[in-house]
Design a protein around this motif. Structure first.
Motif, PDB file in Angstrom:
ATOM      1  N   UNK A   1      41.466  34.779  48.833  1.00  0.00           N
ATOM      2  CA  UNK A   1      42.123  35.221  47.595  1.00  0.00           C
ATOM      3  C   UNK A   1      43.497  35.834  47.859  1.00  0.00           C
ATOM      4  N   UNK A   2      44.020  35.653  49.054  1.00  0.00           N
ATOM      5  CA  UNK A   2      45.341  36.170  49.415  1.00  0.00           C
ATOM      6  C   UNK A   2      46.383  35.675  48.417  1.00  0.00           C
ATOM      7  N   UNK A   3      47.226  36.580  47.922  1.00  0.00           N
ATOM      8  CA  UNK A   3      48.196  36.239  46.883  1.00  0.00           C
ATOM      9  C   UNK A   3      49.566  35.860  47.429  1.00  0.00           C
ATOM     10  N   UNK A   4      49.781  36.009  48.713  1.00  0.00           N
ATOM     11  CA  UNK A   4      51.068  35.674  49.310  1.00  0.00           C
ATOM     12  C   UNK A   4      51.830  36.917  49.714  1.00  0.00           C
TER      13      UNK A   4
ATOM     14  N   UNK B   1      60.643  38.008  38.427  1.00  0.00           N
ATOM     15  CA  UNK B   1      61.355  38.844  37.464  1.00  0.00           C
ATOM     16  C   UNK B   1      60.467  39.882  36.796  1.00  0.00           C
ATOM     17  N   UNK B   2      59.299  40.127  37.350  1.00  0.00           N
ATOM     18  CA  UNK B   2      58.329  40.939  36.633  1.00  0.00           C
ATOM     19  C   UNK B   2      57.493  41.767  37.596  1.00  0.00           C
ATOM     20  N   UNK B   3      57.248  43.010  37.225  1.00  0.00           N
ATOM     21  CA  UNK B   3      56.315  43.871  37.958  1.00  0.00           C
ATOM     22  C   UNK B   3      55.107  44.108  37.075  1.00  0.00           C
ATOM     23  N   UNK B   4      53.925  44.054  37.671  1.00  0.00           N
ATOM     24  CA  UNK B   4      52.672  44.232  36.935  1.00  0.00           C
ATOM     25  C   UNK B   4      51.803  45.272  37.618  1.00  0.00           C
ATOM     26  N   UNK B   5      50.941  45.892  36.829  1.00  0.00           N
ATOM     27  CA  UNK B   5      49.877  46.740  37.346  1.00  0.00           C
ATOM     28  C   UNK B   5      48.587  46.210  36.740  1.00  0.00           C
ATOM     29  N   UNK B   6      47.566  46.052  37.567  1.00  0.00           N
ATOM     30  CA  UNK B   6      46.282  45.560  37.085  1.00  0.00           C
ATOM     31  C   UNK B   6      45.144  46.479  37.495  1.00  0.00           C
ATOM     32  N   UNK B   7      44.122  46.529  36.646  1.00  0.00           N
ATOM     33  CA  UNK B   7      42.938  47.352  36.909  1.00  0.00           C
ATOM     34  C   UNK B   7      41.708  46.522  36.591  1.00  0.00           C
ATOM     35  N   UNK B   8      40.777  46.455  37.538  1.00  0.00           N
ATOM     36  CA  UNK B   8      39.475  45.837  37.322  1.00  0.00           C
ATOM     37  C   UNK B   8      38.427  46.876  37.673  1.00  0.00           C
ATOM     38  N   UNK B   9      37.534  47.138  36.726  1.00  0.00           N
ATOM     39  CA  UNK B   9      36.463  48.112  36.933  1.00  0.00           C
ATOM     40  C   UNK B   9      35.114  47.442  36.715  1.00  0.00           C
ATOM     41  N   UNK B  10      34.101  47.929  37.394  1.00  0.00           N
ATOM     42  CA  UNK B  10      32.735  47.500  37.127  1.00  0.00           C
ATOM     43  C   UNK B  10      32.343  46.146  37.678  1.00  0.00           C
ATOM     44  N   UNK B  11      33.026  45.675  38.724  1.00  0.00           N
ATOM     45  CA  UNK B  11      32.691  44.384  39.298  1.00  0.00           C
ATOM     46  C   UNK B  11      31.356  44.400  40.026  1.00  0.00           C
TER      47      UNK B  11
ATOM     48  N   UNK C   1      35.633  41.130  41.571  1.00  0.00           N
ATOM     49  CA  UNK C   1      36.802  41.924  41.190  1.00  0.00           C
ATOM     50  C   UNK C   1      38.096  41.335  41.744  1.00  0.00           C
ATOM     51  N   UNK C   2      38.036  40.707  42.919  1.00  0.00           N
ATOM     52  CA  UNK C   2      39.242  40.090  43.484  1.00  0.00           C
ATOM     53  C   UNK C   2      39.635  38.829  42.716  1.00  0.00           C
ATOM     54  N   UNK C   3      38.662  38.023  42.355  1.00  0.00           N
ATOM     55  CA  UNK C   3      38.966  36.830  41.555  1.00  0.00           C
ATOM     56  C   UNK C   3      39.518  37.237  40.188  1.00  0.00           C
ATOM     57  N   UNK C   4      38.890  38.249  39.588  1.00  0.00           N
ATOM     58  CA  UNK C   4      39.363  38.713  38.281  1.00  0.00           C
ATOM     59  C   UNK C   4      40.796  39.221  38.364  1.00  0.00           C
ATOM     60  N   UNK C   5      41.112  40.003  39.389  1.00  0.00           N
ATOM     61  CA  UNK C   5      42.466  40.540  39.528  1.00  0.00           C
ATOM     62  C   UNK C   5      43.455  39.414  39.798  1.00  0.00           C
TER      63      UNK C   5
ATOM     64  N   UNK D   1      43.252  36.323  38.922  1.00  0.00           N
ATOM     65  CA  UNK D   1      43.437  35.575  37.674  1.00  0.00           C
ATOM     66  C   UNK D   1      44.307  36.340  36.684  1.00  0.00           C
ATOM     67  N   UNK D   2      44.089  37.648  36.564  1.00  0.00           N
ATOM     68  CA  UNK D   2      44.914  38.456  35.656  1.00  0.00           C
ATOM     69  C   UNK D   2      46.373  38.448  36.076  1.00  0.00           C
ATOM     70  N   UNK D   3      46.619  38.647  37.366  1.00  0.00           N
ATOM     71  CA  UNK D   3      48.006  38.674  37.837  1.00  0.00           C
ATOM     72  C   UNK D   3      48.668  37.317  37.650  1.00  0.00           C
ATOM     73  N   UNK D   4      47.970  36.239  38.005  1.00  0.00           N
ATOM     74  CA  UNK D   4      48.544  34.902  37.808  1.00  0.00           C
ATOM     75  C   UNK D   4      48.837  34.643  36.340  1.00  0.00           C
ATOM     76  N   UNK D   5      47.942  35.064  35.457  1.00  0.00           N
ATOM     77  CA  UNK D   5      48.184  34.919  34.025  1.00  0.00           C
ATOM     78  C   UNK D   5      49.417  35.731  33.617  1.00  0.00           C
ATOM     79  N   UNK D   6      49.474  36.981  34.060  1.00  0.00           N
ATOM     80  CA  UNK D   6      50.596  37.842  33.691  1.00  0.00           C
ATOM     81  C   UNK D   6      51.925  37.285  34.165  1.00  0.00           C
ATOM     82  N   UNK D   7      51.970  36.788  35.383  1.00  0.00           N
ATOM     83  CA  UNK D   7      53.222  36.219  35.888  1.00  0.00           C
ATOM     84  C   UNK D   7      53.596  34.943  35.143  1.00  0.00           C
ATOM     85  N   UNK D   8      52.596  34.194  34.695  1.00  0.00           N
ATOM     86  CA  UNK D   8      52.876  32.941  33.998  1.00  0.00           C
ATOM     87  C   UNK D   8      53.095  33.085  32.506  1.00  0.00           C
ATOM     88  N   UNK D   9      52.603  34.165  31.919  1.00  0.00           N
ATOM     89  CA  UNK D   9      52.641  34.314  30.460  1.00  0.00           C
ATOM     90  C   UNK D   9      53.961  34.868  29.942  1.00  0.00           C
ATOM     91  N   UNK D  10      54.742  35.479  30.800  1.00  0.00           N
ATOM     92  CA  UNK D  10      55.956  36.147  30.350  1.00  0.00           C
ATOM     93  C   UNK D  10      57.174  35.500  30.975  1.00  0.00           C
TER      94      UNK D  10
END
Length: 168
Positions: free
Chosen positions: A94-97, A124-134, A146-150, A152-161
């Protein structure tokens, strides 16, 4: 050292800092994060704390490194610490680079489950993500949800904006 060697004083400082940051639903009862009566937080408050912490280059240097070399002290030999955040481990599935996840904190208790808080940077974007209860159960590759969820959230955030100029 912080709090004059009294962990209760240190916890008081933690609670004051959380309040100063605007954390409305956080109260620390100990400095280690283990369950205790009157020890709680929320995803929003954890994001607020991570956003503030990630403004400190020293924090990001340490909390964003896959390993960290500690020098010898009078009480301990030199040693290398390994970060448990799989998103920054180049050997992890799940390494993000390099440099994407700039800092992070993992956590686990029976009641809280697998938790993960990270800061990340894209082009062009900074994000903060939180996953609880994995779930505490890892897949065949040794990765908990929790790693897959995070990721996915970060990839979505970077792609959505998108950033750009607005022409009126």
């Amino acid at each position: 050292y912080v709090g004059g060697g009294d962990w209760h004083a240190f916890v008081d400082l933690m609670n004051q800092k959380a309040a100063d940051l605007g954390c409305a639903n956080t109260h620390f009862a100990n400095p280690c994060g283990l369950p205790a009566e009157d020890h709680y937080t929320t995803a929003r408050d954890l994001a607020t704390i991570m956003r503030a912490a990630s403004t400190h280059p020293e924090f990001c240097e340490i909390a964003g490194a896959a390993t960290w070399d500690l020098p010898a002290t009078s009480g301990n030999d030199a040693r290398t610490l390994e970060n448990t955040n799989l998103l920054i481990d180049p050997e992890s599935p799940v390494y993000m680079g390099e440099g994407v996840v700039t800092a992070g904190k993992t956590g686990f208790t029976d009641n809280a489950g697998r938790c993960l808080v990270v800061s990340a940077k894209g082009a062009d974007l900074s994000l903060v993500g939180v996953v609880l209860g994995g779930s505490p159960y890892a897949d065949a590759q040794g990765v908990t949800e929790n790693y897959y969820d995070m990721r996915n959230m970060l990839n979505w955030g970077f792609g959505a904006w998108r950033t750009g100029d607005i022409v009126v």
